[in-house]
Design a protein around this motif. Sequence first.
Motif, PDB file in Angstrom:
ATOM      1  N   ASN A 351      73.070  46.485  35.459  1.00 46.96           N
ATOM      2  CA  ASN A 351      72.092  45.562  34.855  1.00 46.96           C
ATOM      3  C   ASN A 351      71.224  45.260  35.657  1.00 46.96           C
ATOM      4  N   GLY A 352      70.704  46.132  36.729  1.00 51.51           N
ATOM      5  CA  GLY A 352      69.889  45.889  37.680  1.00 51.51           C
ATOM      6  C   GLY A 352      69.372  47.118  38.406  1.00 51.51           C
ATOM      7  N   MET A 353      68.239  47.094  39.075  1.00 54.90           N
ATOM      8  CA  MET A 353      67.583  47.932  39.920  1.00 54.90           C
ATOM      9  C   MET A 353      66.762  47.602  40.902  1.00 54.90           C
ATOM     10  N   PHE A 354      67.029  48.463  41.994  1.00 56.62           N
ATOM     11  CA  PHE A 354      66.115  48.030  43.206  1.00 56.62           C
ATOM     12  C   PHE A 354      65.312  49.289  43.454  1.00 56.62           C
ATOM     13  N   MET A 355      64.116  49.301  43.821  1.00 60.39           N
ATOM     14  CA  MET A 355      63.025  50.241  44.053  1.00 60.39           C
ATOM     15  C   MET A 355      62.365  49.950  45.286  1.00 60.39           C
ATOM     16  N   ASN A 356      62.236  51.146  46.143  1.00 62.96           N
ATOM     17  CA  ASN A 356      61.413  50.888  47.344  1.00 62.96           C
ATOM     18  C   ASN A 356      59.920  51.250  46.920  1.00 62.96           C
ATOM     19  N   LEU A 357      59.208  50.291  46.056  1.00 65.24           N
ATOM     20  CA  LEU A 357      58.035  50.342  45.557  1.00 65.24           C
ATOM     21  C   LEU A 357      56.752  50.584  46.627  1.00 65.24           C
ATOM     22  N   LEU A 358      57.094  49.762  47.833  1.00 62.66           N
ATOM     23  CA  LEU A 358      56.030  49.610  48.750  1.00 62.66           C
ATOM     24  C   LEU A 358      56.301  50.729  49.925  1.00 62.66           C
TER      25      LEU A 358
END
Length: 602
Positions: A351-358
């Motif tokens: 139910n969650g996601m991590f993303m290396n947006l930077l």
Amino acid sequence: MIKNILEFFRVISELRFIIPLLKYKWPNPDDNASLAHTFQDSVDKYGNQNFIYFEDQILTYSQTNEAANILANRLIKDGVTHSDRVVLFMENRPEYIISILALNKIGAIGVLINTSLTGAPLVHCINSSDSKKCIIGAELAAPLEGVLNEINVTDKSNIYWVKDGENYSCPSWASDLDTLLDESEKQTPKEIGNVTAKDTAFYIFTSGTTGVPKAALFPNTKIVAASTNITKAGYRMNNEDCLYNCLPLYHSTGLMLGLCACIHVGASTFIRRKFSASAFWKEAQKFNTTAFVYVGELCRYLSFQKECEEEKNNPISKMVGNGLRPDLWDCFRNRFKVERICEIYGASEGNGMFMNLLNKDQTIGMTNVDLALLEYDVAEDKLKVDENGKYIEVQEHQPGLALVKIGPNAVYNGYTDKKASEEKVITNVFEEGDRWFNTGDLIKTMDVGFSLGRKHYQFVDRVGDTFRWKSENVSTNEVAEILNTFEQVNMANVFGVKVPQSEGRAGMVAFNCAIDEFNWNEFSDFVSEKLPSYAQPVFVRIIEELETTGTFKLKKNDLREEAFHLEKVGQDQIFIKKPGEKSYVPLESDFYEVIMSGSAGF
């Protein structure tokens, strides 16, 4: 100082991509929002643009749409309706994508099955899904034929056989799909109007190692929202990009991060049945693939290859995926000149996601979910508690078991199996009645420099009874249950072990047996027949006695630590199934040195 100043302004410039995401509104449950609707939008905008490159085939968006409509109309004629389950068992090829789109246009659920499954796991996936029809590729007819008497889809008219070249012929127990299609039925089926965001689009199986794979639910809303985030904040791609996708489309990485992302922006995609390190850069140049969907294992294989001309000035500038380990990150970025690496972390059923947006280095990035990192006793395989029986949050930069709070902004869809779904939930963590999804992974915070005040995280390891090998989750309990049915095995203890220069953990089993009477040829054949290749133990340790905990659980910690290391296992014998070999043989010191040098080829 100058480096820090430049990094500050670089990160500030990322805001122009992040702010629109913060304003993004998820589809309402009853909205006509789905993969099929997104695809139709791209057909309307980019119909004449090439969509799929595969071997010697090229299909435009319009051609793919017509093929999907023809198939959808046939399925409707044969009685497939909204929410019906249809098995899809086929290798990566255009017909797979066409089938996915056809099913979604109807509102039917695609039951996506791992192509390496045979026997009992295959039977389980089909029967537990309560599927109405099967669409099978000619290339996978043999394993299905082996279980025909055990599956609940039996009528010839309910099994569609899809041609794959000229080397196969349609078996008597299936219907040749080509002969059933009406090429004049190219119109979009009206049923697409009944497809909504809340509808389930796919069942994607996780931990499909043996008899009890679990089907994770993928609603349309998750697909549409994820595609938006991944394309805008991950790849930052548009219709002029072409994505290299050699990951299996029955997995969420290849499907969601790959195919669905391309459809969302009208991009092209090159698809491949299986990964080939030697062909990768040649194909990247040939098809001008500007983006790449990856898992860490592929990146490691590519890094092992000798330098070639095609990798120089290669077109890949951005990549999204998971499992790129810190020890490989800098090497990969620097050697292949990839500007943007967006590592993503999130379980298929989660139910969650991590993303290396930077675009920071060696991190799974940041997240918007309510996250708890709790102290975990790896040796006892359980969460630690304080003197008051309360869970303990870890200190900064220390690894802890990651829990994601379940709520309106972090909906837990779980599996089709309600009991299995609840087993992944921990309650009353901080207050009475709270519910948290247990990721089963150790994660820690890390310092990445200036990051807009947002915490960044790094994946550390899996815990408990699951490990990852060859991009697949392997359940130790399930593998052990299978191995225990071999007559000469006395209580198998299965665990994962680190192998130099390999991603994840290789399977290893320890058990007691009468070593002088043990039939290694029969055992090797048994393992090959009963387990998918990625779940087959690479190492076997013959041990005098297996240790258990006070609650009679098999102890794994010391075994994991000692692994296959000859200097640590005392008088115990270690056997190995070498890469490409079918039988287990004693692990000799010379090959042990090859393994430790990272040159064994796992």
